[in-house]
Design an enzyme around this catalytic site. Sequence first.
Site, PDB file in Angstrom:
ATOM      1  N   HIS A   1      -6.947  -1.840   7.766  1.00  5.78           N
ATOM      2  CA  HIS A   1      -6.051  -1.047   8.618  1.00  5.78           C
ATOM      3  C   HIS A   1      -6.184   0.443   8.310  1.00  5.78           C
ATOM      4  O   HIS A   1      -6.762   0.823   7.299  1.00  5.78           O
ATOM      5  CB  HIS A   1      -4.604  -1.492   8.394  1.00  5.78           C
ATOM      6  CG  HIS A   1      -4.410  -2.979   8.511  1.00  5.78           C
ATOM      7  ND1 HIS A   1      -4.421  -3.812   7.416  1.00  5.78           N
ATOM      8  CD2 HIS A   1      -4.250  -3.761   9.591  1.00  5.78           C
ATOM      9  CE1 HIS A   1      -4.273  -5.063   7.818  1.00  5.78           C
ATOM     10  NE2 HIS A   1      -4.159  -5.072   9.135  1.00  5.78           N
TER      11      HIS A   1
ATOM     12  N   ASP B   1      -6.780  -6.727   1.789  1.00  4.13           N
ATOM     13  CA  ASP B   1      -6.958  -7.290   3.138  1.00  4.13           C
ATOM     14  C   ASP B   1      -8.248  -6.825   3.814  1.00  4.13           C
ATOM     15  O   ASP B   1      -8.588  -7.290   4.897  1.00  4.13           O
ATOM     16  CB  ASP B   1      -5.721  -7.068   4.007  1.00  4.13           C
ATOM     17  CG  ASP B   1      -5.503  -5.621   4.442  1.00  4.13           C
ATOM     18  OD1 ASP B   1      -6.456  -4.825   4.455  1.00  4.13           O
ATOM     19  OD2 ASP B   1      -4.337  -5.303   4.774  1.00  4.13           O
TER      20      ASP B   1
ATOM     21  N   HIS C   1       0.790  -1.227   0.000  1.00  8.57           N
ATOM     22  CA  HIS C   1       0.000   0.000   0.000  1.00  8.57           C
ATOM     23  C   HIS C   1       0.828   1.286   0.000  1.00  8.57           C
ATOM     24  O   HIS C   1       0.281   2.374  -0.208  1.00  8.57           O
ATOM     25  CB  HIS C   1      -0.976  -0.010   1.180  1.00  8.57           C
ATOM     26  CG  HIS C   1      -2.330   0.532   0.830  1.00  8.57           C
ATOM     27  ND1 HIS C   1      -3.476   0.194   1.495  1.00  8.57           N
ATOM     28  CD2 HIS C   1      -2.716   1.410  -0.137  1.00  8.57           C
ATOM     29  CE1 HIS C   1      -4.511   0.833   0.955  1.00  8.57           C
ATOM     30  NE2 HIS C   1      -4.072   1.577  -0.038  1.00  8.57           N
TER      31      HIS C   1
ATOM     32  N   ASP D   1      -3.368   2.553   8.159  1.00  5.95           N
ATOM     33  CA  ASP D   1      -2.162   3.033   7.474  1.00  5.95           C
ATOM     34  C   ASP D   1      -1.884   4.487   7.880  1.00  5.95           C
ATOM     35  O   ASP D   1      -1.489   5.313   7.063  1.00  5.95           O
ATOM     36  CB  ASP D   1      -2.298   2.913   5.938  1.00  5.95           C
ATOM     37  CG  ASP D   1      -2.502   1.464   5.484  1.00  5.95           C
ATOM     38  OD1 ASP D   1      -2.357   0.552   6.314  1.00  5.95           O
ATOM     39  OD2 ASP D   1      -2.811   1.256   4.296  1.00  5.95           O
TER      40      ASP D   1
ATOM     41  N   GLU E   1      -1.750  -4.990  -2.335  1.00  8.67           N
ATOM     42  CA  GLU E   1      -1.502  -6.079  -1.378  1.00  8.67           C
ATOM     43  C   GLU E   1      -1.971  -7.452  -1.851  1.00  8.67           C
ATOM     44  O   GLU E   1      -2.186  -8.347  -1.033  1.00  8.67           O
ATOM     45  CB  GLU E   1      -2.097  -5.751   0.011  1.00  8.67           C
ATOM     46  CG  GLU E   1      -1.603  -4.440   0.641  1.00  8.67           C
ATOM     47  CD  GLU E   1      -0.241  -4.502   1.342  1.00  8.67           C
ATOM     48  OE1 GLU E   1       0.341  -5.608   1.444  1.00  8.67           O
ATOM     49  OE2 GLU E   1       0.260  -3.434   1.767  1.00  8.67           O
TER      50      GLU E   1
ATOM     51  N   ASP F   1      -7.325  -2.006  -0.595  1.00 12.99           N
ATOM     52  CA  ASP F   1      -6.399  -2.991  -0.041  1.00 12.99           C
ATOM     53  C   ASP F   1      -7.149  -4.319   0.065  1.00 12.99           C
ATOM     54  O   ASP F   1      -8.185  -4.400   0.726  1.00 12.99           O
ATOM     55  CB  ASP F   1      -5.934  -2.510   1.347  1.00 12.99           C
ATOM     56  CG  ASP F   1      -4.785  -3.334   1.902  1.00 12.99           C
ATOM     57  OD1 ASP F   1      -4.786  -4.560   1.703  1.00 12.99           O
ATOM     58  OD2 ASP F   1      -3.900  -2.743   2.546  1.00 12.99           O
TER      59      ASP F   1
ATOM     60  N   HIS G   1       4.080   0.853   4.572  1.00 16.06           N
ATOM     61  CA  HIS G   1       2.685   0.657   4.170  1.00 16.06           C
ATOM     62  C   HIS G   1       1.702   0.935   5.323  1.00 16.06           C
ATOM     63  O   HIS G   1       0.517   1.075   5.091  1.00 16.06           O
ATOM     64  CB  HIS G   1       2.439  -0.730   3.537  1.00 16.06           C
ATOM     65  CG  HIS G   1       2.397  -1.879   4.491  1.00 16.06           C
ATOM     66  ND1 HIS G   1       1.816  -3.090   4.172  1.00 16.06           N
ATOM     67  CD2 HIS G   1       2.869  -2.017   5.748  1.00 16.06           C
ATOM     68  CE1 HIS G   1       1.924  -3.915   5.203  1.00 16.06           C
ATOM     69  NE2 HIS G   1       2.569  -3.301   6.153  1.00 16.06           N
TER      70      HIS G   1
ATOM     71  N   ASP H   1      -9.852  -0.647   3.481  1.00 13.85           N
ATOM     72  CA  ASP H   1      -8.702  -1.282   4.126  1.00 13.85           C
ATOM     73  C   ASP H   1      -9.099  -1.805   5.506  1.00 13.85           C
ATOM     74  O   ASP H   1      -9.907  -1.185   6.195  1.00 13.85           O
ATOM     75  CB  ASP H   1      -7.584  -0.225   4.281  1.00 13.85           C
ATOM     76  CG  ASP H   1      -6.199  -0.833   4.441  1.00 13.85           C
ATOM     77  OD1 ASP H   1      -6.065  -1.824   5.184  1.00 13.85           O
ATOM     78  OD2 ASP H   1      -5.250  -0.305   3.833  1.00 13.85           O
TER      79      ASP H   1
HETATM   80 MN    MN Z   1      -3.392  -0.803   3.512  1.00 17.63          MN
END
Ligand code: MN
Length: 302
Positions: free
Chosen positions: A127, A231, A98, A129, A274, A229, A142, A125
Amino acid sequence: MRVHILEMPLDFGANRHGSDMGPSAIRLAGLRELLFRLDHKTEKYFSPLNISPQEYADEGNPRAKYSAPIVTACGQLANEVENAVRCGAFPLILGGDHSIVLGTLAGLSPALKEQHKRLGVLYVDAHGDFNTADTSPSGNIHGMCMAASCGYGLEELTELYTPGRKVDPANVCYIGVRDLDPEEKLLMKQAGVTVITMTDIDRMGFSSALRMALDFFRERADAVHVSFDMDVIDPMFAPGVGIPLPGGLNYREALLLMEEMARTGLVCSAEIVEVNPVLDVRNQTARMAVELIGRLLGDTVY
Ligand SMILES: [Mn+2]
């Protein structure tokens, strides 16, 4: 639509390597065929040159690992993104981890400013970040890229390509978040980004959460960048990511999110990051990435 495919085969920003093979896996999953079927013209293809693989590069500052090669590659990407938007094309950026969003937003920012358009970012995402070199537990960039794009953190990242922040945090909306570090959370609140967490989605249902995100951009943006992302999706459907976290978006929710974003007519660019073929199962995560891109670029079931 005229599409510029900008590949960023880089995994300098992450701990678990292999996302540098993401663009290749996405190609293999049929991206070109999809764009052709949707009647989009692939006008340009770009991949940065002279980037040494992470295994042969110098880590540098342990609080912001590999910042030198990341800044170099993101500078090249920014230039490509800026040119694409200037000539009215759609930049489609394929990661990579990312950290490449640093380059994408650095290129979008001046190009949209020139067109007097307000930039919004949909950050899909698990997360945030949103760490800085001071708060990051890992030193992986990232996990800092969005903070830096909003003007927080190391100067070499915040000043990348053009001076100052690339996007106003008030125009950033996250969706699907389910894991934030304590200091990261504080900084996000202080910056004033909007966050629709998985808990919010569980509370209000996905369709209400979706409406919230769509209204957010209709009110405050003229052009939206979708930074996706993989994830964010539950590892049950997308196992090939660096940091798999249970409890994510399901397959249908992710597709619907892309389809509804396309219907706003605001989306000006997108990136998928990712995808890690090393951790994937028979390329299913890359295949899903291609399906998501399809929905974002106008594909519908019926
Ligand atoms: Mn990310």
